[in-house]
Design a protein around this motif. Structure first.
Motif, PDB file in Angstrom:
ATOM      1  N   THR A   1       0.840  -1.188   0.000  1.00 39.07           N
ATOM      2  CA  THR A   1       0.000   0.000   0.000  1.00 39.07           C
ATOM      3  C   THR A   1       0.879   1.243   0.000  1.00 39.07           C
ATOM      4  O   THR A   1       2.037   1.187   0.446  1.00 39.07           O
ATOM      5  CB  THR A   1      -0.917   0.041   1.240  1.00 39.07           C
ATOM      6  OG1 THR A   1      -0.106   0.093   2.406  1.00 39.07           O
ATOM      7  CG2 THR A   1      -1.834  -1.173   1.275  1.00 39.07           C
ATOM      8  N   LEU A   2       0.323   2.338  -0.466  1.00 44.74           N
ATOM      9  CA  LEU A   2       1.092   3.575  -0.552  1.00 44.74           C
ATOM     10  C   LEU A   2       1.555   4.049   0.826  1.00 44.74           C
ATOM     11  O   LEU A   2       2.613   4.656   0.947  1.00 44.74           O
ATOM     12  CB  LEU A   2       0.272   4.665  -1.253  1.00 44.74           C
ATOM     13  CG  LEU A   2       1.034   5.913  -1.670  1.00 44.74           C
ATOM     14  CD1 LEU A   2       2.218   5.570  -2.571  1.00 44.74           C
ATOM     15  CD2 LEU A   2       0.108   6.890  -2.371  1.00 44.74           C
ATOM     16  N   GLN A   3       0.812   3.736   1.872  1.00 42.08           N
ATOM     17  CA  GLN A   3       1.230   4.145   3.216  1.00 42.08           C
ATOM     18  C   GLN A   3       2.541   3.479   3.636  1.00 42.08           C
ATOM     19  O   GLN A   3       3.217   3.959   4.539  1.00 42.08           O
ATOM     20  CB  GLN A   3       0.134   3.891   4.245  1.00 42.08           C
ATOM     21  CG  GLN A   3      -0.155   2.425   4.500  1.00 42.08           C
ATOM     22  CD  GLN A   3      -1.356   2.211   5.395  1.00 42.08           C
ATOM     23  OE1 GLN A   3      -2.260   3.037   5.450  1.00 42.08           O
ATOM     24  NE2 GLN A   3      -1.390   1.098   6.090  1.00 42.08           N
ATOM     25  N   ASN A   4       2.925   2.387   2.971  1.00 43.75           N
ATOM     26  CA  ASN A   4       4.194   1.705   3.269  1.00 43.75           C
ATOM     27  C   ASN A   4       5.296   2.036   2.265  1.00 43.75           C
ATOM     28  O   ASN A   4       6.347   1.399   2.280  1.00 43.75           O
ATOM     29  CB  ASN A   4       3.992   0.188   3.308  1.00 43.75           C
ATOM     30  CG  ASN A   4       3.164  -0.238   4.487  1.00 43.75           C
ATOM     31  OD1 ASN A   4       3.198   0.378   5.545  1.00 43.75           O
ATOM     32  ND2 ASN A   4       2.390  -1.297   4.312  1.00 43.75           N
ATOM     33  N   ALA A   5       5.075   3.013   1.413  1.00 45.12           N
ATOM     34  CA  ALA A   5       6.041   3.346   0.357  1.00 45.12           C
ATOM     35  C   ALA A   5       7.431   3.635   0.911  1.00 45.12           C
ATOM     36  O   ALA A   5       8.439   3.299   0.277  1.00 45.12           O
ATOM     37  CB  ALA A   5       5.544   4.515  -0.473  1.00 45.12           C
ATOM     38  N   HIS A   6       7.501   4.229   2.089  1.00 44.23           N
ATOM     39  CA  HIS A   6       8.806   4.561   2.684  1.00 44.23           C
ATOM     40  C   HIS A   6       9.704   3.334   2.848  1.00 44.23           C
ATOM     41  O   HIS A   6      10.918   3.453   2.868  1.00 44.23           O
ATOM     42  CB  HIS A   6       8.604   5.259   4.034  1.00 44.23           C
ATOM     43  CG  HIS A   6       7.966   4.380   5.065  1.00 44.23           C
ATOM     44  ND1 HIS A   6       6.603   4.151   5.097  1.00 44.23           N
ATOM     45  CD2 HIS A   6       8.514   3.653   6.062  1.00 44.23           C
ATOM     46  CE1 HIS A   6       6.333   3.320   6.101  1.00 44.23           C
ATOM     47  NE2 HIS A   6       7.465   3.003   6.700  1.00 44.23           N
ATOM     48  N   LEU A   7       9.111   2.162   2.946  1.00 47.97           N
ATOM     49  CA  LEU A   7       9.899   0.927   3.085  1.00 47.97           C
ATOM     50  C   LEU A   7      10.729   0.634   1.834  1.00 47.97           C
ATOM     51  O   LEU A   7      11.686  -0.134   1.898  1.00 47.97           O
ATOM     52  CB  LEU A   7       8.980  -0.259   3.367  1.00 47.97           C
ATOM     53  CG  LEU A   7       8.151  -0.179   4.644  1.00 47.97           C
ATOM     54  CD1 LEU A   7       7.159  -1.339   4.707  1.00 47.97           C
ATOM     55  CD2 LEU A   7       9.066  -0.160   5.863  1.00 47.97           C
ATOM     56  N   TYR A   8      10.367   1.249   0.710  1.00 46.61           N
ATOM     57  CA  TYR A   8      11.023   0.970  -0.570  1.00 46.61           C
ATOM     58  C   TYR A   8      11.907   2.125  -1.036  1.00 46.61           C
ATOM     59  O   TYR A   8      12.441   2.080  -2.138  1.00 46.61           O
ATOM     60  CB  TYR A   8       9.961   0.619  -1.618  1.00 46.61           C
ATOM     61  CG  TYR A   8       9.078  -0.486  -1.100  1.00 46.61           C
ATOM     62  CD1 TYR A   8       9.532  -1.804  -1.048  1.00 46.61           C
ATOM     63  CD2 TYR A   8       7.823  -0.207  -0.576  1.00 46.61           C
ATOM     64  CE1 TYR A   8       8.747  -2.810  -0.513  1.00 46.61           C
ATOM     65  CE2 TYR A   8       7.029  -1.214  -0.043  1.00 46.61           C
ATOM     66  CZ  TYR A   8       7.501  -2.509  -0.010  1.00 46.61           C
ATOM     67  OH  TYR A   8       6.723  -3.509   0.529  1.00 46.61           O
ATOM     68  N   TYR A   9      12.089   3.136  -0.201  1.00 47.65           N
ATOM     69  CA  TYR A   9      12.947   4.259  -0.561  1.00 47.65           C
ATOM     70  C   TYR A   9      14.378   3.815  -0.793  1.00 47.65           C
ATOM     71  O   TYR A   9      15.101   4.420  -1.579  1.00 47.65           O
ATOM     72  CB  TYR A   9      12.914   5.344   0.514  1.00 47.65           C
ATOM     73  CG  TYR A   9      11.668   6.202   0.516  1.00 47.65           C
ATOM     74  CD1 TYR A   9      10.583   5.935  -0.311  1.00 47.65           C
ATOM     75  CD2 TYR A   9      11.585   7.292   1.355  1.00 47.65           C
ATOM     76  CE1 TYR A   9       9.455   6.727  -0.293  1.00 47.65           C
ATOM     77  CE2 TYR A   9      10.453   8.096   1.374  1.00 47.65           C
ATOM     78  CZ  TYR A   9       9.397   7.809   0.545  1.00 47.65           C
ATOM     79  OH  TYR A   9       8.284   8.610   0.556  1.00 47.65           O
ATOM     80  N   ARG A  10      14.807   2.754  -0.148  1.00 42.62           N
ATOM     81  CA  ARG A  10      16.187   2.291  -0.335  1.00 42.62           C
ATOM     82  C   ARG A  10      16.430   1.731  -1.744  1.00 42.62           C
ATOM     83  O   ARG A  10      17.570   1.453  -2.100  1.00 42.62           O
ATOM     84  CB  ARG A  10      16.577   1.292   0.743  1.00 42.62           C
ATOM     85  CG  ARG A  10      15.853  -0.032   0.609  1.00 42.62           C
ATOM     86  CD  ARG A  10      16.151  -0.942   1.737  1.00 42.62           C
ATOM     87  NE  ARG A  10      15.097  -0.747   2.727  1.00 42.62           N
ATOM     88  CZ  ARG A  10      15.052  -1.340   3.884  1.00 42.62           C
ATOM     89  NH1 ARG A  10      15.982  -2.152   4.245  1.00 42.62           N
ATOM     90  NH2 ARG A  10      14.053  -1.130   4.698  1.00 42.62           N
ATOM     91  N   LEU A  11      15.368   1.578  -2.524  1.00 40.57           N
ATOM     92  CA  LEU A  11      15.538   1.163  -3.919  1.00 40.57           C
ATOM     93  C   LEU A  11      16.133   2.284  -4.760  1.00 40.57           C
ATOM     94  O   LEU A  11      16.548   2.036  -5.884  1.00 40.57           O
ATOM     95  CB  LEU A  11      14.205   0.704  -4.521  1.00 40.57           C
ATOM     96  CG  LEU A  11      13.621  -0.581  -3.945  1.00 40.57           C
ATOM     97  CD1 LEU A  11      12.225  -0.834  -4.496  1.00 40.57           C
ATOM     98  CD2 LEU A  11      14.537  -1.766  -4.235  1.00 40.57           C
ATOM     99  N   GLY A  12      16.167   3.506  -4.224  1.00 39.48           N
ATOM    100  CA  GLY A  12      16.833   4.590  -4.920  1.00 39.48           C
ATOM    101  C   GLY A  12      15.988   5.839  -5.072  1.00 39.48           C
ATOM    102  O   GLY A  12      14.781   5.850  -4.816  1.00 39.48           O
ATOM    103  N   VAL A  13      16.662   6.897  -5.515  1.00 41.84           N
ATOM    104  CA  VAL A  13      16.045   8.214  -5.663  1.00 41.84           C
ATOM    105  C   VAL A  13      14.873   8.172  -6.637  1.00 41.84           C
ATOM    106  O   VAL A  13      13.867   8.856  -6.425  1.00 41.84           O
ATOM    107  CB  VAL A  13      17.104   9.248  -6.130  1.00 41.84           C
ATOM    108  CG1 VAL A  13      16.476  10.590  -6.438  1.00 41.84           C
ATOM    109  CG2 VAL A  13      18.182   9.394  -5.076  1.00 41.84           C
TER     110      VAL A  13
END
Length: 151
Positions: free
Chosen positions: A5-17
């Motif tokens: 879900t979009l509310q968990n998007a921060h978990l995937y920030y390490r995939l890059g800018v």
């Protein structure tokens, strides 16, 4: 592939800018108010495609994959199934189209996941996917697909 879900998007920030920019666009844009079409986020590196359609029967569709772009498929409204599988040794039913960045595969997906409003799926090259599939009967869906350049 990733489903969340979009509310968990921060978990995937390490995939890059590029992923951070894509998720910020989804979170900060009035997606319900966007017209169908293509929207530039960062030139050809990141762009959004807004589409509205009625879901269809899986029997009429084929799986697809991409090479140049990663898909982030976000449901703005409605609900659909997305079939998915791993690209292994399947033979394409339609050869890779470099300009459109896709190839098709006639086989049926091994997995189906239900995506609803506020959910996204990330499909990397090598992830086969069959979007736009009806849950039980056709229904209208509004979706934003963010294309993120692999290179």
């Amino acid at each position: 592939m990733i489903l969340d879900t979009l509310q968990n998007a921060h978990l995937y920030y390490r995939l890059g800018v590029k992923f951070i920019k894509a998720f910020e666009y989804l979170a900060q844009t009035d997606l319900a108010g966007l017209e169908k079409g293509k929207y530039e986020i960062d030139g050809t590196n990141i762009f959004a495609i807004v589409n509205e359609y009625d879901t269809v029967d899986a029997a009429t569709e084929q799986m697809e994959s991409h090479k140049k772009y990663i898909d982030v498929q976000y449901i703005v409204s409605g609900s659909e199934l997305i079939g998915h599988d791993f690209l292994q040794d399947q033979t394409p039913s339609k050869a890779y189209d470099e300009t459109a960045d896709y190839q098709l595969f006639a086989g049926h997906p091994v997995f189906f996941s239900r995506l609803e409003k506020g959910m996204f799926a990330i499909f990397f090259p090598g992830d086969l996917h069959m979007p736009n599939i009806q849950v039980s009967t056709p229904m209208p869906v509004k979706k934003v697909v963010i294309k993120i350049a692999v290179s």
